[in-house]
Design a protein around this motif. Structure first.
Motif, PDB file in Angstrom:
ATOM      1  N   GLY A 154      -5.587   2.122  -0.575  1.00 29.05           N
ATOM      2  CA  GLY A 154      -5.184   0.809  -1.057  1.00 29.05           C
ATOM      3  C   GLY A 154      -4.562  -0.082  -0.011  1.00 29.05           C
ATOM      4  N   HIS A 155      -4.629   0.313   1.278  1.00 28.70           N
ATOM      5  CA  HIS A 155      -3.936  -0.458   2.314  1.00 28.70           C
ATOM      6  C   HIS A 155      -4.512  -1.857   2.495  1.00 28.70           C
ATOM      7  CE1 HIS A 155      -7.482   0.792   4.629  1.00 28.70           C
ATOM      8  NE2 HIS A 155      -7.225  -0.232   5.417  1.00 28.70           N
ATOM      9  N   GLU A 156      -5.740  -2.092   1.989  1.00 31.79           N
ATOM     10  CA  GLU A 156      -6.416  -3.368   2.239  1.00 31.79           C
ATOM     11  C   GLU A 156      -5.792  -4.545   1.501  1.00 31.79           C
ATOM     12  OE1 GLU A 156      -9.464   0.030   1.882  1.00 31.79           O
ATOM     13  OE2 GLU A 156      -7.765  -0.747   0.719  1.00 31.79           O
ATOM     14  N   GLY A 157      -5.030  -4.279   0.450  1.00 34.99           N
ATOM     15  CA  GLY A 157      -4.543  -5.361  -0.394  1.00 34.99           C
ATOM     16  C   GLY A 157      -3.068  -5.654  -0.233  1.00 34.99           C
ATOM     17  N   THR A 158      -2.640  -6.771  -0.812  1.00 40.88           N
ATOM     18  CA  THR A 158      -1.228  -7.152  -0.771  1.00 40.88           C
ATOM     19  C   THR A 158      -0.437  -6.514  -1.919  1.00 40.88           C
ATOM     20  OG1 THR A 158      -1.714  -9.158  -2.055  1.00 40.88           O
ATOM     21  CG2 THR A 158      -1.743  -9.338   0.347  1.00 40.88           C
ATOM     22  N   THR A 160       0.008  -3.283  -1.801  1.00 46.11           N
ATOM     23  CA  THR A 160       0.586  -2.106  -1.159  1.00 46.11           C
ATOM     24  C   THR A 160       1.389  -2.533   0.064  1.00 46.11           C
ATOM     25  OG1 THR A 160      -1.414  -1.766   0.168  1.00 46.11           O
ATOM     26  CG2 THR A 160      -1.251  -0.544  -1.909  1.00 46.11           C
ATOM     27  N   LEU A 161       2.237  -1.634   0.530  1.00 52.82           N
ATOM     28  CA  LEU A 161       3.065  -1.873   1.708  1.00 52.82           C
ATOM     29  C   LEU A 161       2.885  -0.683   2.637  1.00 52.82           C
ATOM     30  CD1 LEU A 161       5.275  -3.604   3.120  1.00 52.82           C
ATOM     31  CD2 LEU A 161       6.968  -2.182   1.913  1.00 52.82           C
ATOM     32  N   GLU A 162       2.340  -0.925   3.828  1.00 47.46           N
ATOM     33  CA  GLU A 162       2.131   0.168   4.776  1.00 47.46           C
ATOM     34  C   GLU A 162       3.447   0.588   5.408  1.00 47.46           C
ATOM     35  OE1 GLU A 162      -2.260  -0.037   6.620  1.00 47.46           O
ATOM     36  OE2 GLU A 162      -1.068  -1.836   7.061  1.00 47.46           O
ATOM     37  N   CYS A 163       3.710   1.885   5.359  1.00 47.44           N
ATOM     38  CA  CYS A 163       4.932   2.467   5.915  1.00 47.44           C
ATOM     39  C   CYS A 163       4.577   3.785   6.594  1.00 47.44           C
ATOM     40  CB  CYS A 163       5.964   2.771   4.827  1.00 47.44           C
ATOM     41  SG  CYS A 163       6.343   1.436   3.685  1.00 47.44           S
ATOM     42  N   ASP A 164       5.255   4.109   7.675  1.00 53.75           N
ATOM     43  CA  ASP A 164       5.009   5.376   8.366  1.00 53.75           C
ATOM     44  C   ASP A 164       6.329   6.036   8.754  1.00 53.75           C
ATOM     45  OD1 ASP A 164       2.039   5.444   8.603  1.00 53.75           O
ATOM     46  OD2 ASP A 164       2.375   3.603   9.742  1.00 53.75           O
ATOM     47  N   GLY A 165       6.341   7.360   8.690  1.00 53.97           N
ATOM     48  CA  GLY A 165       7.539   8.107   9.042  1.00 53.97           C
ATOM     49  C   GLY A 165       8.577   8.042   7.941  1.00 53.97           C
TER      50      GLY A 165
END
Length: 413
Positions: A154-158, A160-165
């Motif tokens: 779902g990363h393509e849309g607004t 979702t919020l991409e987060c790492d770690g």
């Protein structure tokens, strides 16, 4: 008929209360809540003595609490032409699109929704507008934007919020709580709608999942996870996960762990049996094939969860109101759940009190009892005999306001 808030008594009804069915019943509504429910003669007499003389006759219909849909996306945009139309909307168009979906959702008898990823935080504005009475719609509990790893499901849309770690995901949780989220949604595996992943693709490491759950719980928020494979689900359940969305590939031991830990399942069975819906939206062939091919294992997984005693809750993933196979998506999902081993009585619970308890709102919703909000629906068939009874919803009250009455031709437009 109008939708103004007026004290009234609903009469000539068969009411399914928290204590069981009451025939020849009445429900006295004062303001937005239920004042009394029970034998019609008794309740009507008390209401009249208090000066409330307006009565609404339902012609012997069955009355239940409004339905609760626990997996809702009012801004859904799947791959394909139909989804592209939503993706291309500006903020004003999107808000109106979601408001229309909320109205249509309410009219089909869904009086409460749990949004589990919506675009641009428009869900918070919608919730405020519904609460203020500016827009007709269900009660909204929302996760805001779902948390996802870089490039994850779902990363393509607004929405979702991409987060790492671990630190990034902690910040992600806090950002949604800051915006007003009632719960947190996180993607811990791949799924059907991601072209460059598989259902079984792990997307978070254990320390990242732990960070989400610990941070959310410290803020008093539950966590639900988009998840497919058993091993990924097991890890998250061990870490305290509150709910699983989809659960395409559960095993007996993992389902047993979920039952022991009190982790609920929203199976969204429609997701793997909705070829007509995908065709309507122009969904690409790779996604259609992945969905339909996952169907048998998905149904087996659901049966495994039921056998283990996992609490299952109604959620369609498709827009709740969407016309589908002769009814709407919410009712069709409930029919699949009932036919898959749940049965009609437990299906009613999975569509009303079960979700409300998960949401922490059982003091106000989920049963037809004094003190609860007057969120009521009526139909001619008995929902304790068949979940398909909800196909015949013909009257809807939300917070003491009648918003749909087929007998008079009234509906909120």
């Amino acid at each position: 008929m109008d939708s103004l808030l007026m004290d009234c008594t609903v009469v000539d009804a068969r009411v399914l209360t928290g204590a069981g069915p009451v025939t020849d019943a009445a429900v006295w509504v004062r303001g937005d809540r239920i004042a009394a429910v029970g034998p019609a003669a008794e309740v009507a007499a008390v209401a009249r003595a208090a000066g409330d003389v307006r009565e609404i006759g339902l012609g012997g219909a069955y009355v239940t609490p409004g339905l609760v849909n626990m997996h809702t996306h009012l801004s859904l945009s799947l791959p394909g032409n139909g989804g592209d139309t939503v993706k291309d909307m500006g903020p004003h168009d999107l808000a109106l699109h979601m408001a229309d979906g909320a109205r249509r959702t309410l009219l089909c008898g869904v009086t409460t929704v749990r949004c589990v990823a919506e675009k641009d935080h428009a869900d918070f504005a919608l919730r405020r507008a519904i609460t203020a009475g500016r827009v007709p719609g269900p009660r909204v509990f929302t996760a805001g934007r779902a948390l996802v790893c870089t490039g994850g499901h779902g990363h393509e849309g607004t929405d979702t919020l991409e987060c790492d770690g671990a630190d990034g995901l902690r910040r992600g949780v806090r950002s949604q709580v800051k915006a007003g989220a009632d719960l947190i949604k996180v993607m811990i595996s791949g799924g059907i709608a991601g072209e460059h992943e598989q259902i079984g693709t792990r997307q978070l490491f254990a320390d990242e999942t732990r960070a989400v759950i610990e941070t959310a719980h410290s803020w008093g928020r539950k966590v639900t996870a988009h998840a497919g494979p058993a091993e990924v689900i097991a890890e998250a359940v061990e870490l305290g996960l509150d709910c699983v969305e989809h659960g395409y590939q559960l095993t007996g031991p993992v389902a047993g762990l979920m039952a022991a830990r009190g982790t609920a399942l929203v199976p969204t069975l429609l997701v793997t049996r909705c070829e007509e819906f995908f065709a309507e939206l122009g969904v690409p062939e790779w996604m259609r094939r992945r969905s339909l091919d996952a169907g048998p294992r998905h149904l087996e997984s659901y049966a495994t969860a039921l056998a283990a005693g996992v609490e299952v809750l109604l959620g369609s993933d498709m827009p709740p109101f969407w016309p589908f196979e002769g009814t709407n998506a919410t009712v069709r999902e409930l029919e699949h759940m009932a036919a898959g081993g749940l049965g009609p009585a437990r299906a009613l619970y999975a569509a009303t009190l079960g979700p409300v308890r998960w949401l922490g709102a059982a003091a106000d919703l989920g049963t037809v009892e004094p003190g609860k909000y007057a969120d009521l629906i009526a139909m001619d068939a008995d929902p304790l005999a068949s979940a398909s009874a909800f196909r015949g919803v013909r009257w809807v009250m939300s917070g003491g306001r009648v918003v749909r009455d087929d007998a008079s031709g009234w509906a909120v437009l």
